[in-house]
Scaffold this motif. Structure first.
Motif, mmCIF file in Angstrom:
data_model
loop_
_atom_site.group_PDB
_atom_site.id
_atom_site.type_symbol
_atom_site.label_atom_id
_atom_site.label_comp_id
_atom_site.label_asym_id
_atom_site.label_seq_id
_atom_site.Cartn_x
_atom_site.Cartn_y
_atom_site.Cartn_z
ATOM 1 N N ASP A 133 14.401 -6.699 17.016
ATOM 2 C CA ASP A 133 13.828 -7.773 17.834
ATOM 3 C C ASP A 133 12.313 -7.626 17.922
ATOM 4 O OD1 ASP A 133 16.521 -8.276 18.267
ATOM 5 O OD2 ASP A 133 16.272 -8.706 20.395
ATOM 6 N N ASN B 19 16.972 -10.443 24.565
ATOM 7 C CA ASN B 19 17.526 -10.877 23.277
ATOM 8 C C ASN B 19 16.889 -12.162 22.754
ATOM 9 O OD1 ASN B 19 19.381 -8.698 23.274
ATOM 10 N ND2 ASN B 19 20.825 -9.884 24.506
ATOM 11 N N ASP B 20 15.653 -12.411 23.152
ATOM 12 C CA ASP B 20 14.959 -13.626 22.721
ATOM 13 C C ASP B 20 13.571 -13.273 22.192
ATOM 14 O OD1 ASP B 20 13.907 -16.125 22.315
ATOM 15 O OD2 ASP B 20 14.468 -16.926 24.275
ATOM 16 N N TYR C 293 11.311 -7.502 27.370
ATOM 17 C CA TYR C 293 12.548 -8.021 27.938
ATOM 18 C C TYR C 293 12.693 -7.637 29.415
ATOM 19 C CZ TYR C 293 14.168 -9.163 23.189
ATOM 20 O OH TYR C 293 14.306 -9.688 21.934
ATOM 21 N N ALA D 266 11.762 -14.802 20.150
ATOM 22 C CA ALA D 266 10.896 -15.978 20.057
ATOM 23 C C ALA D 266 10.125 -16.194 21.363
ATOM 24 C CB ALA D 266 11.724 -17.214 19.724
ATOM 25 N N ALA D 267 10.794 -16.026 22.504
ATOM 26 C CA ALA D 267 10.122 -16.168 23.791
ATOM 27 C C ALA D 267 9.067 -15.080 23.979
ATOM 28 C CB ALA D 267 11.146 -16.114 24.922
ATOM 29 N N LYS E 70 17.310 -3.147 25.544
ATOM 30 C CA LYS E 70 18.502 -3.982 25.689
ATOM 31 C C LYS E 70 19.530 -3.456 26.689
ATOM 32 C CE LYS E 70 18.305 -5.820 20.964
ATOM 33 N NZ LYS E 70 18.599 -7.255 21.192
ATOM 34 N N THR F 217 10.178 -11.271 29.740
ATOM 35 C CA THR F 217 10.708 -12.419 29.004
ATOM 36 C C THR F 217 12.218 -12.267 28.885
ATOM 37 O OG1 THR F 217 10.443 -11.346 26.841
ATOM 38 C CG2 THR F 217 8.563 -12.604 27.673
ATOM 39 N N PRO F 218 12.950 -13.349 28.585
ATOM 40 C CA PRO F 218 14.420 -13.256 28.511
ATOM 41 C C PRO F 218 14.879 -12.235 27.469
ATOM 42 C CG PRO F 218 13.715 -15.547 28.574
ATOM 43 C CD PRO F 218 12.473 -14.730 28.389
ATOM 44 N N CYS G 15 11.453 -4.140 23.691
ATOM 45 C CA CYS G 15 12.641 -4.998 23.595
ATOM 46 C C CYS G 15 13.883 -4.224 24.018
ATOM 47 C CB CYS G 15 12.805 -5.531 22.168
ATOM 48 S SG CYS G 15 11.458 -6.574 21.593
#
Length: 414
Positions: A253, A364-365, A343, A367-368, A322, A361-362, A320
């Protein structure tokens, strides 16, 4: 804070799942554990530290900076014991009787007890807790992360045999941990996510942060000013992450987020310092997008001063993560005046709750996350505000203070 925090305790016993190994000069531990032992020795007359002996035929999946226990300045106050590596049912049951007997003797001798719980099979700290219950002794439990959450979210990356074992034992592990927490007199939970995951089962839950940053590691005004001038000049963003390339850290990610930001026109230089099983996959993705000049993957570094220097120089610490864990690297970034952007989690949000030295940021995203990086590139004044907020949020995380506070809790309750 705890009353009489400067009072020195007598004999404390820690039982953990930390790996030890036998070197030419005796037992060895990783450098961060050794730093922690030196701090515990400041608060207790004697420290017994029990870990798991790593078999010689098992290689680390990441590089470890091993230290000889005999070289520690606190060695005269220290007793280190290596227990069997017994994460398979057969070995665990074979070693159970003799190991429990050894643990019973150490529990009986110590004045204060603290057990770092993790799994179920091979978790000698949990057996030590069972022995403390049998001996009617007060004890503390210590969790570094929400273990069942980590297992659930990493099942897909496990070999099939281990995956089946974890699926079968997971419900029992959850109940086992709840039982041991309920019977403890003190719950030490690393970070807000871990506290939230276990606090309801503890009669005395406390959030703590396990840090190894010193006061002289904190970013100074001169370094902040230098970074501010560079950011306001429009120079390429310096993006950093330090950690293992494993599923729970979201390395794929991370590459995707950086790639999307670069492809959107953000001038940047990104670096992931660390090794691990997914490093090759990261390298493949970087090469496929022809970003070798912008995304650097130098591998592991044992040079702590160099890593903190990288953090002080970086504009953004992009992560990132998780799972519900409490990575120390986020604290080290804040101490270095480097905003944490990644994240969302309770842990990260709590770290920056006072001054706002980071953005979430959200999960698993990527792009965001890429969009957030783009917006900070476009708004350099906002980026500079984050530098100062990060340094302010990091100012409370010095090793001596956090260890002294935790030692006070252990002395008072366990």
């Amino acid at each position: 804070m705890i009353e009489n925090e400067d009072f020195r305790g007598k004999h404390v016993l820690f039982v953990t799942a930390v790996r030890l190994r036998r070197g030419p000069r005796g037992l060895q531990l990783d450098n961060q554990t050794c730093a922690g032992l030196s701090r515990w020795a400041e608060s207790f007359d004697h420290v017994t530290y029990i870990g798991i002996e790593q078999p010689t035929d098992i290689e680390d999946d990441t590089t470890v900076n091993w230290i000889d226990v005999v070289d520690l300045t606190c060695r005269d106050q220290l007793k280190v014991i290596a227990l069997p590596f017994a994460y398979k049912f057969g070995r665990f049951f074979k070693e159970y009787k003799s190991t429990r007997k050894k643990l019973a003797a150490e529990v009986a001798k110590a004045d204060h007890l603290c057990f770092t719980l993790g799994c179920i099979v091979g978790d000698w700290a949990a057996i030590a807790a069972m022995e403390a219950i049998k001996q009617n002794r007060d004890y503390a439990v210590w969790f570094d992360r929400v273990e069942h959450d980590v297992i659930r979210k990493t099942l897909s990356s496990m070999p099939q045999k281990r995956r089946v074992k974890e699926i079968v034992t997971l419900p029992f592990m959850i109940k086992y941990h709840q039982y041991l927490i309920r019977h403890s007199k003190l719950g030490l939970f690393h970070g807000q996510d871990t506290l939230e995951g276990y606090a309801e089962y503890s009669t005395n839950p406390h959030c703590f942060h396990n840090v190894h940053t010193q006061l002289n590691d904190f970013i100074d005004s001169e370094a902040l000013n230098t970074k501010t001038k560079r950011a306001l000049s429009g120079a390429p963003l310096q993006v950093l992450y330090v950690g293992r390339a494993v599923d729970m850290k979201g390395p794929v990610d991370w590459v995707d987020a950086i790639t999307k930001a670069a492809q959107a026109g953000v001038p940047l230089q990104a670096k992931w310092i660390g090794d691990g099983p997914l490093l090759h996959e990261m390298q493949k993705r970087v090469s496929a997008n022809k970003l070798e000049d912008q995304i650097l993957l130098p591998g592991f570094s044992a040079d702590r001063k160099a890593i903190l220097s990288e953090m002080r120089n970086a504009d953004l610490f992009v992560y990132c993560h998780k799972t519900r864990e409490s990575p120390r690297c986020l604290i080290e970034a804040l101490v270095s005046g480097c905003p944490i952007v990644g994240y969302q989690s309770l842990y990260a949000s709590d770290l920056v709750s006072r001054n706002g030295g980071g953005l979430g940021t959200p999960i698993n995203d990527p792009a965001a996350l890429a969009v957030e990086i783009q917006e900070l590139h476009a708004n350099r004044e906002r980026l500079v505000q984050l530098f100062n907020a990060a340094a302010a949020d990091g100012s409370k995380f010095d090793e001596q203070s956090v260890y002294a506070h935790r030692a006070g809790l252990i002395r008072k309750y366990s």
